[in-house]
Write a protein that holds these residues in place. Structure first.
Motif, mmCIF file in Angstrom:
data_model
loop_
_atom_site.group_PDB
_atom_site.id
_atom_site.type_symbol
_atom_site.label_atom_id
_atom_site.label_comp_id
_atom_site.label_asym_id
_atom_site.label_seq_id
_atom_site.Cartn_x
_atom_site.Cartn_y
_atom_site.Cartn_z
ATOM 1 N N TYR A 48 0.809 -1.216 0.000
ATOM 2 C CA TYR A 48 0.000 0.000 0.000
ATOM 3 C C TYR A 48 0.853 1.282 0.000
ATOM 4 C CZ TYR A 48 -4.491 -2.350 0.753
ATOM 5 O OH TYR A 48 -5.636 -3.096 0.607
ATOM 6 N N GLY A 49 2.144 1.132 0.138
ATOM 7 C CA GLY A 49 3.001 2.316 0.179
ATOM 8 C C GLY A 49 2.825 3.133 1.445
ATOM 9 N N VAL A 50 2.500 2.448 2.544
ATOM 10 C CA VAL A 50 2.316 3.132 3.831
ATOM 11 C C VAL A 50 3.442 2.721 4.768
ATOM 12 C CG1 VAL A 50 0.847 3.206 5.900
ATOM 13 C CG2 VAL A 50 -0.193 3.311 3.614
ATOM 14 N N CYS A 51 3.969 3.687 5.515
ATOM 15 C CA CYS A 51 5.030 3.386 6.477
ATOM 16 C C CYS A 51 4.395 3.113 7.845
ATOM 17 C CB CYS A 51 5.990 4.572 6.561
ATOM 18 S SG CYS A 51 7.417 4.249 7.607
ATOM 19 N N LEU A 52 4.746 1.978 8.431
ATOM 20 C CA LEU A 52 4.311 1.669 9.793
ATOM 21 C C LEU A 52 5.268 2.390 10.746
ATOM 22 C CD1 LEU A 52 3.760 -2.180 9.338
ATOM 23 C CD2 LEU A 52 2.053 -0.344 9.159
ATOM 24 N N VAL A 53 4.725 3.311 11.519
ATOM 25 C CA VAL A 53 5.593 4.176 12.323
ATOM 26 C C VAL A 53 5.532 3.750 13.788
ATOM 27 C CG1 VAL A 53 6.107 6.537 12.965
ATOM 28 C CG2 VAL A 53 5.175 6.036 10.698
ATOM 29 N N LEU A 54 6.607 3.140 14.240
ATOM 30 C CA LEU A 54 6.652 2.638 15.617
ATOM 31 C C LEU A 54 6.753 3.802 16.587
ATOM 32 C CD1 LEU A 54 9.136 -0.320 15.007
ATOM 33 C CD2 LEU A 54 6.630 -0.417 15.183
ATOM 34 N N GLU A 55 5.835 3.849 17.522
ATOM 35 C CA GLU A 55 5.840 4.934 18.498
ATOM 36 C C GLU A 55 6.257 4.397 19.866
ATOM 37 O OE1 GLU A 55 2.266 7.334 18.899
ATOM 38 O OE2 GLU A 55 3.459 8.876 19.872
ATOM 39 N N ALA A 56 7.417 4.868 20.327
ATOM 40 C CA ALA A 56 7.824 4.580 21.705
ATOM 41 C C ALA A 56 6.928 5.431 22.600
ATOM 42 C CB ALA A 56 9.281 4.953 21.905
ATOM 43 N N LEU A 57 6.251 4.783 23.546
ATOM 44 C CA LEU A 57 5.411 5.529 24.486
ATOM 45 C C LEU A 57 6.150 5.709 25.808
ATOM 46 C CD1 LEU A 57 3.102 5.405 22.502
ATOM 47 C CD2 LEU A 57 1.609 4.576 24.319
ATOM 48 N N HIS A 58 5.828 6.778 26.519
ATOM 49 C CA HIS A 58 6.410 7.001 27.837
ATOM 50 C C HIS A 58 6.259 5.729 28.685
ATOM 51 C CE1 HIS A 58 7.150 8.599 31.815
ATOM 52 N NE2 HIS A 58 7.587 9.717 31.264
ATOM 53 N N PRO A 59 7.303 5.370 29.429
ATOM 54 C CA PRO A 59 7.238 4.149 30.239
ATOM 55 C C PRO A 59 6.064 4.109 31.228
ATOM 56 C CG PRO A 59 9.503 4.829 30.005
ATOM 57 C CD PRO A 59 8.667 5.928 29.387
ATOM 58 N N MET A 60 5.416 5.218 31.487
ATOM 59 C CA MET A 60 4.249 5.126 32.378
ATOM 60 C C MET A 60 3.096 4.394 31.699
ATOM 61 S SD MET A 60 2.402 8.851 32.780
ATOM 62 C CE MET A 60 3.729 10.006 32.548
ATOM 63 N N TYR A 61 3.205 4.182 30.373
ATOM 64 C CA TYR A 61 2.183 3.434 29.638
ATOM 65 C C TYR A 61 2.676 2.043 29.206
ATOM 66 C CZ TYR A 61 0.693 8.307 29.178
ATOM 67 O OH TYR A 61 0.365 9.618 29.431
ATOM 68 N N ALA A 62 3.824 1.612 29.728
ATOM 69 C CA ALA A 62 4.403 0.333 29.292
ATOM 70 C C ALA A 62 3.472 -0.835 29.590
ATOM 71 C CB ALA A 62 5.759 0.110 29.964
ATOM 72 N N VAL A 63 2.724 -0.754 30.673
ATOM 73 C CA VAL A 63 1.876 -1.873 31.076
ATOM 74 C C VAL A 63 0.613 -1.965 30.220
ATOM 75 C CG1 VAL A 63 0.392 -2.730 32.930
ATOM 76 C CG2 VAL A 63 2.721 -1.974 33.444
ATOM 77 N N ASP A 64 -0.055 -0.839 30.012
ATOM 78 C CA ASP A 64 -1.372 -0.930 29.367
ATOM 79 C C ASP A 64 -1.404 -0.548 27.902
ATOM 80 O OD1 ASP A 64 -0.880 1.696 30.095
ATOM 81 O OD2 ASP A 64 -2.928 2.124 30.720
ATOM 82 N N ARG A 65 -0.391 0.152 27.396
ATOM 83 C CA ARG A 65 -0.485 0.644 26.017
ATOM 84 C C ARG A 65 0.655 0.256 25.091
ATOM 85 N NH1 ARG A 65 -4.023 4.052 28.367
ATOM 86 N NH2 ARG A 65 -5.772 4.644 27.024
ATOM 87 N N ALA A 66 1.877 0.288 25.587
ATOM 88 C CA ALA A 66 2.981 -0.019 24.667
ATOM 89 C C ALA A 66 4.198 -0.562 25.414
ATOM 90 C CB ALA A 66 3.387 1.215 23.857
ATOM 91 N N VAL A 67 4.543 -1.787 25.106
ATOM 92 C CA VAL A 67 5.770 -2.382 25.652
ATOM 93 C C VAL A 67 6.990 -1.879 24.878
ATOM 94 C CG1 VAL A 67 4.620 -4.411 26.599
ATOM 95 C CG2 VAL A 67 5.455 -4.459 24.230
ATOM 96 N N LEU A 68 6.757 -0.866 24.062
ATOM 97 C CA LEU A 68 7.831 -0.194 23.317
ATOM 98 C C LEU A 68 8.023 1.171 23.967
ATOM 99 C CD1 LEU A 68 9.678 -0.166 20.827
ATOM 100 C CD2 LEU A 68 7.751 0.640 19.477
ATOM 101 N N SER A 69 9.187 1.369 24.622
ATOM 102 C CA SER A 69 9.343 2.516 25.517
ATOM 103 C C SER A 69 10.444 3.495 25.139
ATOM 104 C CB SER A 69 9.604 2.023 26.944
ATOM 105 O OG SER A 69 8.587 1.153 27.382
#
Lengths: 302, 302
Positions: free
Chosen positions: A144-165
């Motif tokens: 599709y020519g779309v870039c998947l953009v990995l978003e590091a989230l603040h570690p205060m959201y590591a548990v519920d939103r993103a294990v990417l910190s």
């Protein structure tokens, strides 16, 4: 043009897509970063694409795909399907970037309405599932020519939103894939605290993966709903001069998206919000981007 | 003996030192980690040392020194003096470790009652002042035989409490100094989210700087006072099995200190808290430490 201002629709949650496009255009903005529920509300991606185009704007990102940490085959299949649809929507509205919030721990899945496993707190395993799911999505994104953009989230959201910190972790995860398929975003709120920030922004530029710059401030005290702690630039504690210089020195020249979740700002009139964000952007952020990019002299900064 | 349980007095804030020592001894604990205001309340470090000794306990740490990010000469002098006194107190109560919370940004100094500079949000500069202050304190710490233990705090406290946010950053900062003078602590709440955690714990062991293991859980939602989000082990989302294995594999054999700031737990009867923490420690933490240390077989873990 470089460093054009973009309105992330999370900043004006009471507006529908049509209204957000009009408000942004009225304020002199050229870009918008819509959330997916606005696309759906507007009657789908083709209609949304027309609204954005007719308003004279371009989409900087689509927010958001992700949530790739489920353990059951069924939930993984649903996540794939949701992301497939998000990629398609991004392509349809001509957004080059799909922002990816990768998901949290199974032990916390219930917090966002999912079904998880209260005993599964294995963050290493969750990260591994993100990597596997990304392997599956990348071919689709390239089609599709779309870039998947990995978003590091603040570690205060590591548990519920993103294990990417961290940005470094995002770049490590991206390495397996072509840079046109997997990029990273620098969101000031999420990464300002990172001792490796300067070096990882530089690396992101070097690896040609720095495709989005999102800004807002970090307010204290942390809001009782921790998601709402994002502040207007200048109201909190982030050094926008330094981070903006690093981003521009890393070669970034794209739109700069303002994404503020904050009860007070979200509740006020949109033209006030857009006025303030344009003004703060021009005084606190843009000059530092332009100086680092060689577009203007340092003497232009008060 | 290895992995003896220690009560950090932050877990039982309604007890004075005498009471905390008695409660800990009653619950079968062998160590205590007192906060400095309890030392003062008890009539000074010599009296505190006697209370701890007469109660049959040993001090695992003294909490805390630090706050080294001030910009004015006067405030820096006061911080040096406060830390000098803390080192002396640690030596007097025979605590091998002084926990160091390095301090936040000048823009946030008012939050903890200090005087800062609302416009100074330079986190890189603040980190540099920490390094310079540490240079001054190390000779003193060596004279007294006390280890200055750098504590990486969760990035949600980067603005107001510690511009030191990761174990890797703490180890980088420690490098300039002998390992007997500057060590690091793994506090599960602060570091569980870190993608580099396993490798940095291993590094800390290798560099002989891993001198304290503090435990508590990470609860969600984040408490309205963000400091109070620390939970009883098992109540939140931390994988104690994995982190405890990494800590023991890195060679750590010292006391394990429970430090919980949490309105509900802090308000309940101390014997209930001590009973629960002992039980949770024995079921969720200790077996994994012991297996990784080769003290017992993996089959002993349910």
């Amino acid at each position: 043009m470089s460093f054009e201002l973009s309105l992330n629709t999370g900043t004006t949650p009471n507006l529908n897509l049509q209204q957000a496009v009009e408000a942004a255009a009225q304020a002199g903005l050229t870009h918008i970063g819509p959330w997916r529920h606005l696309i759906e509300q507007a009657g789908g991606a083709q209609r949304a694409a027309a609204i954005i185009k007719e308003g004279g704007l371009k989409a900087s990102t689509l927010c958001r795909g992700g949530f790739l940490t489920a353990t059951s085959k069924q939930a993984q299949k649903e996540a794939f399907e949701s992301n497939r649809k998000a990629i398609e929507e991004a392509a349809t509205i001509d957004a080059p970037n799909l922002i990816m919030v990768v998901g949290g721990l199974p032990s916390a899945a219930h917090i966002l309405g999912g079904s998880g496993d209260p005993s599964d707190k294995d963050i290493v395993g969750a990260r591994d599932r993100v990597a596997r799911a990304l392997d599956q999505l990348v071919p689709l994104a390239m089609d599709y020519g779309v870039c998947l953009v990995l978003e590091a989230l603040h570690p205060m959201y590591a548990v519920d939103r993103a294990v990417l910190s961290t940005l470094g972790q995002a770049l490590d995860l991206a390495t397996a894939h072509p840079s046109e398929a997997v990029g990273v975003v620098v969101d000031t709120f999420h990464v300002f605290w990172d001792p490796q920030l300067q070096q990882q922004i530089q690396r992101a530029g070097h690896e040609r993966r720095l495709v989005s710059y999102q800004i807002c401030d970090f307010n204290l005290p942390i809001a009782s709903n921790a998601l709402q702690s994002r502040g207007m630039m200048g109201d909190g504690h982030i050094d926008f001069a330094a981070i903006s210089r690093w981003v521009a020195k890393a070669g970034y020249r794209g739109p700069v998206e303002v994404e503020i979740f904050n009860d007070e700002i979200n509740g006020q009139a949109a033209d006030l919000t857009l006025g303030t964000m344009s003004e703060r952007y021009k005084s606190l952020v843009l000059p530092h981007l332009e100086v680092a990019a060689g577009i203007q002299q340092a003497s232009a900064i008060n």
